[in-house]
Write a protein that holds these residues in place. Structure first.
Motif, PDB file in Angstrom:
ATOM      1  N   GLY A  39     -31.241 -56.400  12.539  1.00 20.03           N
ATOM      2  CA  GLY A  39     -32.119 -55.759  13.507  1.00 20.03           C
ATOM      3  C   GLY A  39     -33.502 -56.381  13.526  1.00 20.03           C
ATOM      4  O   GLY A  39     -33.981 -56.870  12.498  1.00 20.03           O
ATOM      5  N   GLY A 242     -28.219 -53.428  14.957  1.00 17.71           N
ATOM      6  CA  GLY A 242     -26.830 -53.018  14.858  1.00 17.71           C
ATOM      7  C   GLY A 242     -26.171 -53.730  13.684  1.00 17.71           C
ATOM      8  O   GLY A 242     -26.841 -54.227  12.776  1.00 17.71           O
ATOM      9  N   THR A 256     -23.485 -51.591  18.016  1.00 16.25           N
ATOM     10  CA  THR A 256     -24.702 -50.770  18.006  1.00 16.25           C
ATOM     11  C   THR A 256     -24.438 -49.282  18.097  1.00 16.25           C
ATOM     12  O   THR A 256     -25.329 -48.510  18.412  1.00 16.25           O
ATOM     13  CB  THR A 256     -25.622 -51.193  19.165  1.00 16.25           C
ATOM     14  N   VAL A 283     -31.200 -50.139  20.643  1.00 14.52           N
ATOM     15  CA  VAL A 283     -31.457 -51.198  21.625  1.00 14.52           C
ATOM     16  C   VAL A 283     -32.440 -50.668  22.658  1.00 14.52           C
ATOM     17  O   VAL A 283     -32.124 -49.749  23.413  1.00 14.52           O
ATOM     18  CB  VAL A 283     -30.153 -51.644  22.327  1.00 14.52           C
TER      19      VAL A 283
END
Length: 300
Positions: A39, A242, A256, A283
């Motif tokens: 991430g 994710g 994710t 996201v």
């Protein structure tokens, strides 16, 4: 000065992907592992990646959706020394001609410097490939042009097409069979324009599904769902987080959770300063459905 991302590399024949970084003239790489958390959060403004290992002289900003990651001037300088631009016909190195397979009916012909091995094929996301021949640059280029004309195969395939078919690939035998059939047609051209200076290489289907982490007939990474959305560009403060399930070419495939599998083209990450982000970040950048679909606005 902060570390800036330089995109994804595939430096080893049997190794996995490595994310590159640069701060001034100092460079480093971070090896990535499938199944691990991944991430980041973009910070500040995206800067030009420069050209041929040199920083952009004016420190130009670059548009978020640019996969080149360079300002116009640095883009011209970088391409001026590219084999693809045909500006170095007297290059003394040995080159190889290859056939690369990305999906059913999706094969291209290309050339790469022999010293690079198959790195160029992994960088393009070729699922299967075979060498065709080796020799001087101009002989390799003539063979490439011959195959394009005689076999009707292109030398470029839009990356969106490669990505769209990656989640539903046929089995290894079918993949190799399609490349083998085209290799046979190429071999039949011997004496019909094949450059004498180009040594023919035997057929060998090299399959990258394993190194890419792509499961057969089960979706990318064996997840069953395949790629759902693709990031279209980063924004300052925007995050992507994710579990890394696969990678191919410049793409990272992340599971994710609620957002499904999201693919991040690391060419969109170049020039950004990136901070670590945990899975809870999710996201929050613009995405679009792979193969078309409604955009998610994310943060602006």
């Amino acid at each position: 000065m902060e570390w800036q991302c330089t995109g994804l590399r595939w430096p080893e024949e049997r190794g996995g992907p490595v994310l590159g970084w640069r701060k001034g003239r100092e460079v480093r790489g971070s090896a990535l592992a499938y199944g691990a958390g991944f991430g980041f959060r973009a910070e500040g403004v995206r800067g030009c990646a420069g050209a041929r290992g040199n920083a952009c002289p004016v420190g130009a900003a670059v548009a978020a959706r640019s996969t080149g990651g360079r300002c116009p001037e640095c883009g011209r300088l970088d391409r001026a020394h590219s084999v693809a631009a045909d500006t170095i016909p007297d290059d003394p190195r040995t080159y190889r001609v290859y056939l690369a397979w990305f999906g059913p009916g999706m094969v291209k012909v290309g050339i790469t410097a022999e010293e690079r091995g198959a790195a160029r094929l992994r960088e393009q996301g070729a699922v299967v490939f075979s060498w065709l021949g080796r020799g001087p640059l101009m002989a390799a280029r003539r063979a490439e042009e011959l195959l394009r004309a005689a076999l009707g195969v292109p030398d470029r395939i839009p990356y969106a097409r490669k990505r769209a078919v990656r989640a539903e690939l046929p089995g290894a035998a079918e993949r190799a069979g399609e490349v083998g059939a085209l290799y046979g047609r190429a071999a039949a051209l011997d004496g019909g324009g094949w450059p004498e200076a180009l040594e023919r290489l035997p057929f060998e289907a090299v399959d990258h599904a394993g190194i890419f982490g792509i499961g057969e007939c089960t979706g990318v990474g064996g997840s069953g769902g395949g790629v759902v959305r693709a990031v279209t560009g980063l924004v300052g403060g925007g995050a992507v987080a994710g579990r890394l399930v696969a990678a191919a070419g410049p793409d990272l495939h992340l599971e994710t959770g609620a957002d499904g599998i999201v693919v991040v083209d690391t060419r969109l990450m170049t020039g950004w300063a990136l901070a670590a982000a945990g899975a809870e970040a999710g996201v929050s950048v613009p995405t679009v459905g792979v193969g078309g679909g409604v955009s998610q606005d994310g943060l602006f």
